[in-house]
Each structure stands twice: as structure tokens, then as C-alpha cells.
Design a protein around this motif. Structure first.
Motif, PDB file in Angstrom:
ATOM      1  N   GLY A 157      -8.785  -7.380 -62.274  1.00 18.63           N
ATOM      2  CA  GLY A 157      -7.844  -6.649 -63.116  1.00 18.63           C
ATOM      3  C   GLY A 157      -7.013  -5.609 -62.394  1.00 18.63           C
ATOM      4  O   GLY A 157      -5.773  -5.705 -62.347  1.00 18.63           O
ATOM      5  N   PRO A 158      -7.617  -4.558 -61.809  1.00 16.65           N
ATOM      6  CA  PRO A 158      -6.826  -3.482 -61.195  1.00 16.65           C
ATOM      7  C   PRO A 158      -5.900  -3.954 -60.074  1.00 16.65           C
ATOM      8  O   PRO A 158      -4.743  -3.525 -59.997  1.00 16.65           O
ATOM      9  CB  PRO A 158      -7.897  -2.531 -60.654  1.00 16.65           C
ATOM     10  CG  PRO A 158      -9.091  -2.791 -61.496  1.00 16.65           C
ATOM     11  CD  PRO A 158      -9.055  -4.248 -61.814  1.00 16.65           C
ATOM     12  N   ARG A 161      -2.970  -5.725 -61.542  1.00 11.49           N
ATOM     13  CA  ARG A 161      -2.055  -4.780 -62.191  1.00 11.49           C
ATOM     14  C   ARG A 161      -1.212  -4.042 -61.148  1.00 11.49           C
ATOM     15  O   ARG A 161      -0.007  -3.853 -61.334  1.00 11.49           O
ATOM     16  CB  ARG A 161      -2.853  -3.780 -63.029  1.00 11.49           C
ATOM     17  CG  ARG A 161      -3.443  -4.356 -64.318  1.00 11.49           C
ATOM     18  CD  ARG A 161      -4.180  -3.266 -65.075  1.00 11.49           C
ATOM     19  NE  ARG A 161      -4.679  -3.716 -66.358  1.00 11.49           N
ATOM     20  CZ  ARG A 161      -5.880  -4.233 -66.567  1.00 11.49           C
ATOM     21  NH1 ARG A 161      -6.723  -4.361 -65.542  1.00 11.49           N
ATOM     22  NH2 ARG A 161      -6.262  -4.607 -67.777  1.00 11.49           N
ATOM     23  N   THR A 164       1.404  -6.376 -59.796  1.00 17.59           N
ATOM     24  CA  THR A 164       2.466  -6.617 -60.777  1.00 17.59           C
ATOM     25  C   THR A 164       3.381  -5.407 -60.894  1.00 17.59           C
ATOM     26  O   THR A 164       4.617  -5.540 -60.912  1.00 17.59           O
ATOM     27  CB  THR A 164       1.859  -6.950 -62.156  1.00 17.59           C
ATOM     28  OG1 THR A 164       1.008  -8.097 -62.027  1.00 17.59           O
ATOM     29  CG2 THR A 164       2.952  -7.242 -63.170  1.00 17.59           C
ATOM     30  N   ALA A 165       2.778  -4.226 -60.984  1.00 21.79           N
ATOM     31  CA  ALA A 165       3.562  -3.008 -61.195  1.00 21.79           C
ATOM     32  C   ALA A 165       4.490  -2.718 -60.024  1.00 21.79           C
ATOM     33  O   ALA A 165       5.619  -2.242 -60.213  1.00 21.79           O
ATOM     34  CB  ALA A 165       2.632  -1.819 -61.426  1.00 21.79           C
ATOM     35  N   THR A 392      -7.645   7.264 -63.776  1.00 22.05           N
ATOM     36  CA  THR A 392      -8.194   6.009 -64.298  1.00 22.05           C
ATOM     37  C   THR A 392      -9.427   6.255 -65.156  1.00 22.05           C
ATOM     38  O   THR A 392      -9.874   5.354 -65.878  1.00 22.05           O
ATOM     39  CB  THR A 392      -8.556   5.027 -63.159  1.00 22.05           C
ATOM     40  OG1 THR A 392      -9.514   5.645 -62.287  1.00 22.05           O
ATOM     41  CG2 THR A 392      -7.324   4.628 -62.371  1.00 22.05           C
ATOM     42  N   ASN A 397      -6.496   1.360 -67.516  1.00 23.12           N
ATOM     43  CA  ASN A 397      -5.915   0.829 -66.282  1.00 23.12           C
ATOM     44  C   ASN A 397      -4.447   0.473 -66.480  1.00 23.12           C
ATOM     45  O   ASN A 397      -3.628   0.658 -65.583  1.00 23.12           O
ATOM     46  CB  ASN A 397      -6.701  -0.405 -65.822  1.00 23.12           C
ATOM     47  CG  ASN A 397      -7.824  -0.042 -64.858  1.00 23.12           C
ATOM     48  OD1 ASN A 397      -7.829   1.041 -64.280  1.00 23.12           O
ATOM     49  ND2 ASN A 397      -8.779  -0.940 -64.688  1.00 23.12           N
ATOM     50  N   ASP A 398      -4.117  -0.049 -67.648  1.00 24.25           N
ATOM     51  CA  ASP A 398      -2.719  -0.386 -67.917  1.00 24.25           C
ATOM     52  C   ASP A 398      -1.845   0.866 -67.849  1.00 24.25           C
ATOM     53  O   ASP A 398      -0.752   0.850 -67.262  1.00 24.25           O
ATOM     54  CB  ASP A 398      -2.584  -1.037 -69.300  1.00 24.25           C
ATOM     55  CG  ASP A 398      -3.066  -2.479 -69.297  1.00 24.25           C
ATOM     56  OD1 ASP A 398      -3.135  -3.083 -68.212  1.00 24.25           O
ATOM     57  OD2 ASP A 398      -3.372  -2.992 -70.384  1.00 24.25           O
ATOM     58  N   TYR A 401      -1.699   2.003 -63.990  1.00 23.66           N
ATOM     59  CA  TYR A 401      -1.018   1.132 -63.043  1.00 23.66           C
ATOM     60  C   TYR A 401       0.430   0.836 -63.428  1.00 23.66           C
ATOM     61  O   TYR A 401       1.281   0.658 -62.555  1.00 23.66           O
ATOM     62  CB  TYR A 401      -1.812  -0.168 -62.858  1.00 23.66           C
ATOM     63  CG  TYR A 401      -3.050   0.054 -62.019  1.00 23.66           C
ATOM     64  CD1 TYR A 401      -2.952   0.221 -60.647  1.00 23.66           C
ATOM     65  CD2 TYR A 401      -4.314   0.147 -62.601  1.00 23.66           C
ATOM     66  CE1 TYR A 401      -4.074   0.456 -59.861  1.00 23.66           C
ATOM     67  CE2 TYR A 401      -5.445   0.383 -61.830  1.00 23.66           C
ATOM     68  CZ  TYR A 401      -5.318   0.537 -60.464  1.00 23.66           C
ATOM     69  OH  TYR A 401      -6.431   0.788 -59.701  1.00 23.66           O
ATOM     70  N   PHE A 402       0.717   0.780 -64.719  1.00 19.72           N
ATOM     71  CA  PHE A 402       2.091   0.491 -65.126  1.00 19.72           C
ATOM     72  C   PHE A 402       2.895   1.754 -65.430  1.00 19.72           C
ATOM     73  O   PHE A 402       4.124   1.706 -65.441  1.00 19.72           O
ATOM     74  CB  PHE A 402       2.087  -0.433 -66.343  1.00 19.72           C
ATOM     75  CG  PHE A 402       1.522  -1.801 -66.050  1.00 19.72           C
ATOM     76  CD1 PHE A 402       2.090  -2.600 -65.081  1.00 19.72           C
ATOM     77  CD2 PHE A 402       0.414  -2.276 -66.740  1.00 19.72           C
ATOM     78  CE1 PHE A 402       1.567  -3.854 -64.793  1.00 19.72           C
ATOM     79  CE2 PHE A 402      -0.110  -3.528 -66.469  1.00 19.72           C
ATOM     80  CZ  PHE A 402       0.467  -4.315 -65.491  1.00 19.72           C
TER      81      PHE A 402
END
Length: 481
Positions: A157-158, A161, A164-165, A392, A397-398, A401-402
Motif C-alpha cells: 500500500g504505502p 501510494r 502514484t502521488a 502517518t 496513508n491516503d 501520501y496524496f
């Protein structure tokens, strides 16, 4: 003002649950509702909650069907050989038991799902901790910290993210981080050894036969995280395997700490009884293959994880328990845990919905980033690593990270720090993140282990912070960030 109120809301929540003035589920709902009114946005509370529930609904669905799936796999005996191997290594030595907990949690964490890790780890180790009167927060703390380090896997996950970010390749972030993460995992094993030695000094060291000869001790009443109801009972260590684990991982949800003949006790601690009626030895390889296929599909992202677990749970129930009464019995056996965990997820949706909807998270993040001195610009990777610990923990996390990471990356780029270094540093706080009250899987852990969330937090946070700092320091030492 929103910044101050945001920090005040988080502080109020943590104080109330750590002092046990409120249950986590009540605090997650009532505290943000009150602060939403305090900021003058009470009329939008419903919208914020619905948005939060919508965001977390897939997570709740995943946890519900993951609990049913792995509960069935535990019932039918899929993990019995692994558990017996761990227990053979552990014997009745507290030090080996704690180290075994860390090893088991780290191995199972390879699937990238925290709830799975906690269900299997607690089911295997809980009876030994209870029989030897070991501290259950040691078990939850070690398991959560080990899983936090392993949560940085690209499919966990992290890392995805962060990639992606910042529009990076996940492998470019993760592969160079392996030495630093290996040091973090080594730190967890050293921590487990130290805590195990401490438990050995406190309790002494027994052979397995001596542990089996002990009279089972009544389990003190506790308040199960997420329900607020008393649970209790006695565990039974089956001599055939050296242990018994809960088939469901949860108590009955009511006070049961009575005599040895109470039927609820026998049902609760049957997990590794070699003669339990739910065993399906003839279907062992089918179940092993199904689980391997499910985890492979998760890693390859062939379908959304909630859908995979929904299909897997339905197939596992149908094949292992073809008769409807047996299926209903298995679903009922795991219903308490499903309800507790899904309830906690939706309660957390209120907290995250208000935190995000009112703009508190954005203002808090801007304040934290703005507070970084200009002179620290060339060291933004280290700053990012340090900030990842509290951010965090207090944010999803969203959100981190975003919402925050791109800002930190821009600040770093202005001083010549590459986005890759920022992305790698942002993973340092994951050991602490896994004990955050905003992580649904942690409620699986404390609920199955019958540990108060506040007790878990008080014990675990300091060790998780230390582990995160080891990862960060190793990353700097190895020139990764």
C-alpha cells in the motif's frame, strides 16, 4: 483555528482512549461530532460522515470477508502445520515465544494485508501467552511493529501510494530501500529478543510438559476493543499439538469468566484441537491452493481485494462445508469478530470524514510543512522521514501520501533533493502507522488478543518509533535518502 482544533481533536481522542474514559468506537464517533459542531460545520456532519463511510466501505467489506475466509481456513486446519512448527521452536520459553511471534508476523505479512497477519499470528500465539501468563501487549506490540516494517512491500500500500502521488516507479522506490527495511526488521527481532528475555526473567522458563501441567488460569475480564463488553474465559493448551488457538479469535462478547465446564469456553479455545470437528484433512491441498491463488491474485491486483475475499470466502464455505447448517455455524462462529471490526471501521469513517471534510487535515499539514526551517531544505529527505512518523499516525496513508507528500517533494526539489529520496524517506514511519487508531487492521489485532487499544498504544508507540528511526537512520547511512 482549524489547525489548533484538529490537533485538539486528535489529542482529546487519544487521551480518552488511553485513560479508558471512553471505548474506541464511542470516541471515534462522538469526539469528531462534537468538534465538527465546534468549528461551526455541524450542519455538514452528515455529509462528512457519508463521505467517510463511502471511502472506507471497501476496507470494511475486505475485512469482513477476510475474517470469514481466514477463520474458515483456521477451522479446517490449513495453518496447523505452520503453527505446530512455530510452537515446536517456542516450546514454553517466553523468549522464544516472543521471537516466534515476530517471525510468524513477518512471514505472514508477505501477503501485504495486516488483518490477515494479525488473525493468523494471534490465533497461533494467544494460547501460549495465556497459559504462561505472558503479557499480551508484548504480543500485539511485536506483531504490529513487524507488520509495519513489512507493510512497505510494493503490494502492501504505502509504496504504491508514494509512487502514484509522485509519478514514480514503485520498484525504484522499494528495491534500494531493502537494506534499510532489513535493518528495521532486524531491529524488530532484537526488540522481540529483549522483551522475551524480560518476560523470561519475570516468569521463569518451563518445559512444554510443565506448561501443559499447569492449571488453566481464569482470564480476567477486559473490555474488548470496539464493543465495550466484557470478555473472559479460560484457554486450553491441547497436548496433541502443544497449543490451542481460537477458531474465531474473539470472545463471546459477554462476561464468561466462570467455571471450567462452561460451554462457551470450550467453543472459544478449540482452535488447534487435533480432534475438532471442523478439520478437513482431505481438502488440505485444495485449501492451500485456494489460499495461494487468492494471495497471488491480490499481489497481481487481478481484481479488487474486497471482491477476491468475497469470492474466496464463498468458495471456501461451499467446498469445506457443503451443508447449510454447517455453513451457518461457521459464519456464526466468526460473526462477533466481523461485527466488531466492521463497526470500528465505520466509526473510524466518522473521525476521518470530519477531519478531512472540515479542512482540519489540510490546515494541519500546511502548518507542519510551513514550520520546517528554510535551512533544512537540503535535508528534506530526513525531514520527510521524521514527519512521516507523526503524520502517518494521525492521518490515513491516503491523506499523507496524496496530500502532504507532494508538498514535501516540491520543497525538496527546490533544494535539489530528488522525489525518489523523498518517497523512500516517507516509508520510514510505517512501523508506527500500523498502530494508528485510523488503521482498521489494528482493531482486529487488539480485539482477537483481548487487549485494550489504549494499553496497546501506551506499550507499542515507543518501540514502533524506535524501529522507524532505525529504518530512517539506516537509509541515511546507506545513502538511500
Amino acid at each position: 483555528m482549524l489547525t489548533i482544533l484538529g490537533f485538539a481533536m486528535i489529542a482529546t481522542f487519544l487521551v480518552l482512549i488511553m485513560t479508558k474514559k471512553m471505548s474506541p468506537i464511542a470516541a471515534l464517533v462522538l469526539i469528531p461530532a462534537l468538534f465538527c459542531v465546534a468549528v461551526g460545520q455541524g450542519a455538514q456532519l452528515g455529509d462528512y460522515v457519508i463521505e467517510g463511510v463511502g471511502n472506507l466501505a471497501p476496507t470494511a467489506a475486505m475485512l469482513m470477508f477476510a475474517i470469514v475466509y481466514f477463520g474458515v481456513m483456521i477451522d479446517v486446519g490449513l495453518f496447523d502445520p505452520i503453527v505446530r512448527g512455530i510452537l515446536k521452536f517456542c516450546q514454553a520459553d517466553p523468549m522464544r515465544i516472543v521471537v516466534g511471534t515476530a517471525v510468524l508476523a513477518a512471514i505472514v505479512s508477505l501477503d501485504g494485508d495486516g488483518s490477515t497477519t494479525f488473525m493468523i499470528t494471534v490465533s497461533a500465539m494467544y494460547p501460549l501467552y495465556k497459559r504462561l501468563k505472558m503479557s499480551l501487549v508484548v504480543m500485539t506490540g511485536v506483531a504490529a511493529t513487524a507488520n509495519g516494517v513489512m507493510n512497505t512491500l510494493p503490494w502492501g500500500g504505502p509504496t504504491a501510494r508514494a509512487a502514484t502521488a509522485l509519478k514514480l516507479d514503485a520498484s525504484e522506490i522499494f528495491v534500494p530501500m531493502i537494506p534499510a527495511l532489513a535493518m528495521g526488521l532486524l531491529a524488530v527481532f532484537v526488540l522481540a529478543y529483549v522483551l522475551g528475555i524480560r518476560e523470561r526473567k519475570r516468569l521463569g522458563m518451563l518445559t512444554l510438559d510443565e506448561a501443559l501441567a499447569r492449571e488453566p488460569q481464569p482470564e480476567p475480564e477486559t473490555v474488548s476493543a470496539g464493543t465495550g463488553t466484557a470478555v473472559g474465559g479460560k484457554d486450553r493448551l491441547r497436548k496433541g499439538t502443544g497449543a490451542s488457538a481460537s477458531g474465531t479469535g474473539t470472545g463471546s462478547g459477554t462476561s464468561t469468566g466462570g467455571t471450567e465446564n462452561e460451554g462457551g469456553d470450550d467453543d472459544e479455545f478449540q482452535g488447534l484441537d487435533p480432534n475438532r470437528p471442523t478439520l478437513r484433512p482431505k481438502l488440505y491441498w485444495f485449501n492451500a491452493g485456494l489460499t495461494a491463488a487468492l494471495l497471488t491474485a491480490m499481489i497481481m491486483e487481478l481484481m479488487p481485494i474486497p471482491v477476491l475475499f468475497l469470492l474466496g470466502a464463498a468458495l471456501a464455505l461451499t467446498v469445506n462445508f457443503p451443508h447449510m447448517p454447517d455453513q451457518r455455524a461457521r459464519i456464526a462462529a466468526h460473526a462477533d469478530n466481523v461485527l466488531n471490526v466492521s463497526g470500528m471501521v465505520f466509526a473510524a469513517a466518522v473521525f476521518t470524514g470530519v477531519l478531512t471534510g472540515t479542512g482540519m487535515v489540510e490546515h494541519m499539514a500546511d502548518w507542519v510543512v510551513g514550520a520546517v526551517p528554510e535551512a533544512m531544505g537540503p535535508h528534506m529527505a530526513i525531514v520527510t522521514g521524521l514527519l512521516s512518523l507523526p503524520l502517518t499516525y494521525f492521518m490515513s496513508n491516503d491523506g499523507f501520501y496524496f496530500g502532504v507528500l507532494p508538498v514535501l517533494a516540491e520543497a525538496g526539489a527546490a533544494h535539489g533533493v530528488s522525489p525518489l529520496e523523498i518517497a523512500r524517506a516517507s516509508l520510514a514511519g510505517q512501523a508506527l502507522h500500523m498502530s494508528s487508531p485510523l488503521v482498521p487492521a489494528v482493531y482486529v489485532l487488539v480485539g482477537m488478543a483481548k487487549v485494550e487499544f489504549g494499553d496497546h498504544t501506551r506499550f507499542t508507540v515507543k518501540w514502533a518509533v524506535l524501529t522507524s528511526l532505525v529504518v530512517l537512520a539506516a537509509g541515511v547511512l546507506f545513502g538511500i535518502m
